[in-house]
Design a protein around this motif. Structure first.
Motif, PDB file in Angstrom:
ATOM      1  N   ARG A   1      54.120  26.731  56.397  1.00 50.85           N
ATOM      2  CA  ARG A   1      53.840  27.766  57.386  1.00 50.85           C
ATOM      3  C   ARG A   1      52.335  27.829  57.606  1.00 50.85           C
ATOM      4  N   LEU A   2      51.961  27.852  58.867  1.00 49.13           N
ATOM      5  CA  LEU A   2      50.555  27.940  59.227  1.00 49.13           C
ATOM      6  C   LEU A   2      50.293  29.317  59.814  1.00 49.13           C
ATOM      7  N   TYR A   3      49.272  29.994  59.282  1.00 56.17           N
ATOM      8  CA  TYR A   3      48.933  31.338  59.731  1.00 56.17           C
ATOM      9  C   TYR A   3      47.632  31.298  60.520  1.00 56.17           C
ATOM     10  N   CYS A   4      47.640  31.934  61.661  1.00 53.65           N
ATOM     11  CA  CYS A   4      46.437  32.082  62.478  1.00 53.65           C
ATOM     12  C   CYS A   4      46.057  33.559  62.428  1.00 53.65           C
ATOM     13  N   LEU A   5      44.866  33.857  61.890  1.00 50.12           N
ATOM     14  CA  LEU A   5      44.503  35.230  61.553  1.00 50.12           C
ATOM     15  C   LEU A   5      43.151  35.625  62.139  1.00 50.12           C
ATOM     16  N   LYS A   6      43.068  36.881  62.540  1.00 44.40           N
ATOM     17  CA  LYS A   6      41.808  37.504  62.950  1.00 44.40           C
ATOM     18  C   LYS A   6      41.787  38.898  62.347  1.00 44.40           C
ATOM     19  N   TRP A   7      40.651  39.320  61.851  1.00 42.21           N
ATOM     20  CA  TRP A   7      40.588  40.624  61.210  1.00 42.21           C
ATOM     21  C   TRP A   7      40.963  41.742  62.186  1.00 42.21           C
ATOM     22  N   PHE A   8      41.928  42.579  61.759  1.00 39.90           N
ATOM     23  CA  PHE A   8      42.346  43.775  62.490  1.00 39.90           C
ATOM     24  C   PHE A   8      42.909  43.470  63.876  1.00 39.90           C
ATOM     25  N   ILE A   9      43.412  42.261  64.079  1.00 37.52           N
ATOM     26  CA  ILE A   9      44.073  41.879  65.319  1.00 37.52           C
ATOM     27  C   ILE A   9      45.354  41.150  64.937  1.00 37.52           C
ATOM     28  N   SER A  10      46.382  41.246  65.783  1.00 41.25           N
ATOM     29  CA  SER A  10      47.646  40.593  65.466  1.00 41.25           C
ATOM     30  C   SER A  10      47.445  39.101  65.258  1.00 41.25           C
ATOM     31  N   GLY A  11      48.206  38.547  64.328  1.00 40.54           N
ATOM     32  CA  GLY A  11      48.127  37.126  64.034  1.00 40.54           C
ATOM     33  C   GLY A  11      49.415  36.426  64.396  1.00 40.54           C
ATOM     34  N   SER A  12      49.566  35.210  63.900  1.00 32.34           N
ATOM     35  CA  SER A  12      50.790  34.459  64.160  1.00 32.34           C
ATOM     36  C   SER A  12      51.115  33.569  62.975  1.00 32.34           C
ATOM     37  N   ARG A  13      52.386  33.162  62.939  1.00 30.71           N
ATOM     38  CA  ARG A  13      52.854  32.234  61.932  1.00 30.71           C
ATOM     39  C   ARG A  13      53.661  31.158  62.635  1.00 30.71           C
ATOM     40  N   SER A  14      53.445  29.921  62.266  1.00 30.36           N
ATOM     41  CA  SER A  14      54.232  28.842  62.854  1.00 30.36           C
ATOM     42  C   SER A  14      54.526  27.795  61.802  1.00 30.36           C
ATOM     43  N   GLU A  15      55.508  26.968  62.091  1.00 31.11           N
ATOM     44  CA  GLU A  15      55.821  25.832  61.229  1.00 31.11           C
ATOM     45  C   GLU A  15      55.278  24.591  61.926  1.00 31.11           C
ATOM     46  N   PRO A  16      54.221  23.971  61.391  1.00 29.86           N
ATOM     47  CA  PRO A  16      53.553  22.876  62.098  1.00 29.86           C
ATOM     48  C   PRO A  16      54.471  21.744  62.528  1.00 29.86           C
ATOM     49  N   LEU A  17      55.509  21.466  61.764  1.00 25.88           N
ATOM     50  CA  LEU A  17      56.396  20.366  62.110  1.00 25.88           C
ATOM     51  C   LEU A  17      57.423  20.756  63.165  1.00 25.88           C
ATOM     52  N   ARG A  18      57.439  22.035  63.562  1.00 27.37           N
ATOM     53  CA  ARG A  18      58.413  22.490  64.563  1.00 27.37           C
ATOM     54  C   ARG A  18      57.743  22.965  65.852  1.00 27.37           C
ATOM     55  N   VAL A  19      56.438  22.826  65.948  1.00 27.43           N
ATOM     56  CA  VAL A  19      55.735  23.208  67.174  1.00 27.43           C
ATOM     57  C   VAL A  19      54.758  22.101  67.555  1.00 27.43           C
ATOM     58  N   GLY A  20      54.454  22.021  68.843  1.00 28.77           N
ATOM     59  CA  GLY A  20      53.420  21.096  69.283  1.00 28.77           C
ATOM     60  C   GLY A  20      53.864  19.681  69.543  1.00 28.77           C
ATOM     61  N   GLY A  21      55.114  19.342  69.229  1.00 34.65           N
ATOM     62  CA  GLY A  21      55.597  17.983  69.446  1.00 34.65           C
ATOM     63  C   GLY A  21      56.467  17.907  70.687  1.00 34.65           C
ATOM     64  N   PRO A  22      56.940  16.712  71.049  1.00 32.70           N
ATOM     65  CA  PRO A  22      57.807  16.558  72.225  1.00 32.70           C
ATOM     66  C   PRO A  22      59.069  17.420  72.099  1.00 32.70           C
ATOM     67  N   GLY A  23      59.372  18.177  73.150  1.00 32.79           N
ATOM     68  CA  GLY A  23      60.557  19.022  73.149  1.00 32.79           C
ATOM     69  C   GLY A  23      60.461  20.243  72.269  1.00 32.79           C
ATOM     70  N   GLN A  24      59.267  20.511  71.722  1.00 34.60           N
ATOM     71  CA  GLN A  24      59.072  21.662  70.843  1.00 34.60           C
ATOM     72  C   GLN A  24      58.245  22.737  71.548  1.00 34.60           C
ATOM     73  N   PRO A  25      58.248  23.959  71.024  1.00 32.11           N
ATOM     74  CA  PRO A  25      57.379  24.992  71.585  1.00 32.11           C
ATOM     75  C   PRO A  25      55.917  24.598  71.462  1.00 32.11           C
ATOM     76  N   PRO A  26      55.051  25.179  72.286  1.00 33.10           N
ATOM     77  CA  PRO A  26      53.634  24.818  72.228  1.00 33.10           C
ATOM     78  C   PRO A  26      52.989  25.248  70.918  1.00 33.10           C
ATOM     79  N   TRP A  27      51.905  24.568  70.576  1.00 38.53           N
ATOM     80  CA  TRP A  27      51.109  24.914  69.403  1.00 38.53           C
ATOM     81  C   TRP A  27      50.543  26.318  69.590  1.00 38.53           C
TER      82      TRP A  27
END
Length: 440
Positions: A345-371
């Motif tokens: 799981r990859l976490y994208c974080l900013k202090w005191f702002i909403s973040g995100s979590r994604s699974e690198p092998l399930r996003v960003g590839g052909p036919g997958q949701p965007p990075w």
């Protein structure tokens, strides 16, 4: 069918059926694909098929088999709605392919203006009851209580948990809401709905009880700030149908959901998720701050850059729309995907702002949701890190620097990032001696 219902059904058929979802500020882990008269929507956990008129399709059986092959390749169960006025060949083809029909429901449509406004009353019970918007600003525990309440509701056109997974931008853009019946300070019932971008419709995802006040409140919310004349769509059966009809809805047909699941265990979560005050969000933050010796107050001084890290100058990046930054993002995305392990799981974080979590092998590839991550911004400190903290990035806009850590990740991206950004500031947290200084 009444003339009014027929008119509403025409609008529904024209605007909603076979529609490709679009217009969301953020498409959290959603992939939509057209296949002739069909639209497939993949959520990573399951999929949905919608269709336009199929009367002219000669090989419906082949079309159904093709959808099964696609969903089997993704290990996604699939739902396919069939309407009573569709060609009967569709239901026959689905049953022959192994799809199982669920209970039939009424398709209910209305002009929001035809749903009466809430009445005024002096009744003590009504005086102790109020209906109000309930989603924006709710804490994690309160949101979970609504999810549990909604999960028990029947005839859900779209489950609340699925709608909420689209992201907070839906709420901020007034595209979705949850209206709750509060009695003596406790929420006892709810309705949730969304405005369908690019159409005249607001779609009621579900309602927990036959409460006329919730339908009136839903119509009022849908009409607020709408430049045209909004329409409402809902699905219901049993005791919920007469409540809708009494509130001004028209019964425009019947709908049945057919379901099929391929072999294998489907994923339990979407490939990406927006994080607010989720417990895992707070846990990753705490561990990151401890591991890299940084806090909100000290972030301008940077993190304790670990062995194997490389930090670059980012003076080449002038704005958040700089093409260089987009190329940096592509390099980091490719590098993280190359180094990722199944289940990471990859976490994208900013202090005191909403973040995100994604699974690198399930996003960003052909036919997958965007990075979903972003490595550097010109006005905010931003962090990308795997859940085990073994690799990631730290963008320090105040120092104009960008740190990549994790030996494998550095090996993947160092050459390309040096070509893009040029000057290396530090290796392993130590200056490399190529920074200009002034004075003796």
């Amino acid at each position: 069918m009444t003339a009014a219902a027929a008119t509403l059904l025409t609008a529904y058929e024209t605007q909603l059926r076979g529609r490709v979802p679009k217009g969301l500020p953020y498409a959290w882990a959603l992939v939509a694909e057209e296949d002739g008269p069909l639209v497939r929507v993949h959520y990573g956990t399951h999929g949905v098929v919608d269709h336009r008129d199929l009367a002219g399709v000669a090989d419906l059986e082949g079309l159904v088999r093709r959808q099964q092959e696609v969903f089997a390749g993704r290990t996604e169960p699939v739902e396919w709605k069939v309407y009573a006025h569709d060609t009967p060949r569709l239901a026959e083809a689905l049953r022959a392919a192994g799809f199982t029909p669920g209970p039939s429901r009424s398709l209910l449509l209305a002009h929001a203006a035809d749903v009466p406004a809430p009445p005024t009353t002096d009744d003590d019970t009504e005086a102790r009851t109020r209906i109000r918007p309930y989603w924006l600003g709710l804490g994690h525990e309160k949101r979970e209580s609504f999810h549990q309440l909604a999960a028990a509701a029947p005839e859900q056109r779209r489950p609340l948990r699925e709608l909420a997974a689209d992201g907070i931008a839906r709420v901020e853009e007034a595209d979705m809401n949850v209206l709750g019946v509060e009695r003596d300070g406790n929420v006892v019932d709810a309705v949730w709905l969304e405005r369908v971008s690019g159409t005249d419709f607001a779609s009621i995802g579900g309602i927990t009880a036959p409460h006329p006040g919730l339908l009136r409140a839903a119509a009022a919310w849908a009409s607020r700030g709408w430049s045209g004349k909004p329409l409402l769509v809902a699905e219901a059966s049993g005791e919920l149908v007469p409540v809708h009809l009494a509130a001004g809805f028209q019964e425009a047909g019947r709908v049945t959901t057919y379901r099929w699941a391929p072999p294998g265990e489907p994923a339990r979560e979407r490939p990406a998720k927006q994080l607010l005050d989720d417990p895992e969000h707070d846990d990753v933050w705490k561990r990151f701050e401890e591991r890299f010796q940084v806090t909100y107050e000290t972030k301008a001084q940077g993190i304790a850059e670990p062995p194997g890290s490389v930090t670059w100058h980012t003076m080449a990046v002038e704005t958040s729309r700089d093409p260089v930054l987009a190329r940096v993002n592509d390099v980091i995305a490719r590098g993280i995907r190359a180094c990722a392990r199944p289940g990471d799981r990859l976490y994208c974080l900013k202090w005191f702002i909403s973040g995100s979590r994604s699974e690198p092998l399930r996003v960003g590839g052909p036919g997958q949701p965007p990075w979903t991550g972003w490595p550097y911004l010109v006005d905010e400190h931003i962090i990308q890190v795997t859940g085990d903290l073994r690799m990631g990035t730290f963008g320090n806009w105040q120092e104009d620097s960008f740190c990549v850590f994790g030996t494998d990740l550095v090996a993947e991206v160092e050459e390309e990032l040096t070509d893009l950004l040029g000057t290396v500031l530090r290796r392993d947290g130590r200056p490399v001696g190529n920074v200009w200084t002034f004075g003796p």
